[in-house]
Design an enzyme around this catalytic site. Structure first.
Site, short mmCIF file in Angstrom:
data_model
loop_
_atom_site.label_atom_id
_atom_site.label_comp_id
_atom_site.label_asym_id
_atom_site.label_seq_id
_atom_site.Cartn_x
_atom_site.Cartn_y
_atom_site.Cartn_z
CD GLU A 210 2.50 54.10 24.81
OE1 GLU A 210 2.08 53.94 25.97
OE2 GLU A 210 3.65 53.80 24.46
CE LYS A 343 8.57 48.46 25.92
NZ LYS A 343 9.36 49.70 26.06
#
EC number: 4.2.1.11
Length: 434
Positions: A210, A343
């Site tokens: 990430e 999400k």
């Protein structure tokens, strides 16, 4: 109006794993969406369909999901004559056709790909920006720019170091605008890089999935110390708070927790939920930690409720709640946490993601919109977070294009809104007061 054609294909995500991309055609043109994928997944998430053919992509191919779209879902949606602005009707049609609790027939990755593409087409049909269309679907008149939570130090399942806890984040709550928050975040990131390089050598500045750094440290407090130093060095001590994603389900062993889970197994070093809770309390006292995600295992309900009752900070449910209304309802009942991590691929459709968000907000929770560790260049969640007024988003460090794609889109949205743009800032937990 109606959908003319839908075509799905297999593409690669930011980790080099296959994922689903969908092209949807209407008289207005072509609308494309790509689906993300997580590394540390909650066991209660909707099913991401993989081919399990070990001769292709080590079993991670998604040709079955692609075929479900092209052979079954596409003809049904095209044949239904439903308009792309009817998001809920199209999503429900797919859910009915799938017929399973966890989308295991078509795969959540198939259903979501189509759902996202429909949403983008719906915005074009109405001649409005995507964020405005999603706000309409959610019944929101407000639009709010979020505080970004930059994941700048990686551990856990996202990194090859010894660090047990998965993410250490900086939130520039004292910024004046989203653009200002990006600048502050980037400056701290670069300061952090030089601090890490000085302490651990140049190879410690390699980045994880990430975009955060993954120095080979074992102590979680050391990661917090590095953040504190970088924030001080950048001169933003009064403008930044710290967030953590512990992802504790990844190191839950036989009712206890192993903070050195990447070393050979040794039950004598496991600690109890109470001891882990005390460790978090010490972090909160010593550092400006204002948000902790997944502090305990996804089924250790008692530990969650006890801890949330004892702290005044934001406790975020991810593996605990998996964006699923049933799990959220139980968490509300048990007062297990006070913020939902949203999400879209955990639940698998735009309609259900909006419902999950509303359910959390109606119960006084905060909501943080999130990427997955396996991402694409798709920027849907940037529009989503503005539309749902959640006030906070995490989509990685200010590094790696699949992360910046979202942050850059948010800067464009802020610019487009001009004087109407409002930034959540210190109210990131409850932006409705703005």
């Amino acid at each position: 109006m109606a959908v003319e054609r839908i075509h799905a294909r297999e593409i690669l995500d930011s980790r080099g794993n296959p994922t689903v991309e969908v092209d949807l055609y209407t008289h207005k043109g072509m609308f494309r969406a790509a689906v993300p994928s997580g590394a540390s997944t909650g066991i209660y998430e909707a099913l991401e369909l993989r081919d399990n053919d070990k001769s292709r992509f080590l079993g991670k191919g998604v040709l079955q999901a692609v075929d479900h779209i092209n052979s079954t879902v596409a003809p049904a949606i095209v044949g239904s004559g439903l308009s792309v602005v009817d998001q809920e009707k199209i999503d429900n049609l797919m859910l009915e056709m799938d017929g399973t609790e966890n989308k295991s027939k078509f795969g959540a990755n198939a259903i979501l790909g189509v759902s996202l593409a429909v949403c983008k087409a719906g915005a074009a049909e109405k001649d409005v920006p995507l964020y405005r269309h999603i706000a309409d679907l959610a019944g929101n008149s407000d639009l709010i720019l979020p505080v970004p939570a930059f994941n700048v130090i990686n551990g856990g399942s996202h990194a090859g170091n010894k660090l047990a806890m998965q993410e250490f984040m900086i939130l520039p709550v004292g910024a004046e605008s989203f653009r200002d928050a990006m600048r502050i975040g980037a400056e701290v990131y670069h300061n952090l890089k030089s601090v890490i390089k000085e302490k651990y050598g140049k190879d410690a500045t390699n980045v994880g999935d990430e975009g955060g750094f993954a120095p080979n440290i074992l102590e979680n407090s050391e990661a917090l110390e590095l953040l504190k130093e970088a924030i001080d060095k950048a001169g933003y001590t009064d403008k930044i708070v710290i967030g953590m994603d512990v992802a504790a389900s990844e190191f839950y062993r036989d009712g206890k927790y192993d903070l050195d889970f990447k070393s050979p197994d040794d039950p004598s070093r496991y600690i109890s939920a109470d001891e882990l809770g005390d460790l978090y309390q010490s972090f909160v006292r010593a550092y400006p930690v204002l948000s902790i995600e997944d502090p305990f295992d996804q089924d250790d309900w008692e530990a969650w409720s006890k801890f949330t009752a004892n702290v005044g900070i934001q406790i975020v449910g991810d593996d605990l709640t998996v964006t699923n209304p049933k799990r959220i309802e139980r968490a509300v009942e048990e007062k297990a946490c006070n913020c939902l991590l949203l999400k879209v691929n955990q639940i698998g459709s735009v309609t259900e993601a909006i419902q999950a968000c509303k359910l959390a907000q109606e119960n006084g929770w905060g909501v943080m919109v999130s990427h997955r560790s396996g991402e694409t260049e798709d920027t849907f969640i940037a529009d989503l977070v503005v539309a749902l007024c959640t006030g906070q988003i995490k989509t990685g460090a200010p590094c790696r294009s699949e992360r910046l794609a979202k942050y850059n889109q948010l800067m464009r949205i802020e610019e487009e809104l001009g004087d109407e743009a409002r930034f959540a800032g210190h109210n990131f937990r409850n932006p409705s007061v703005l």
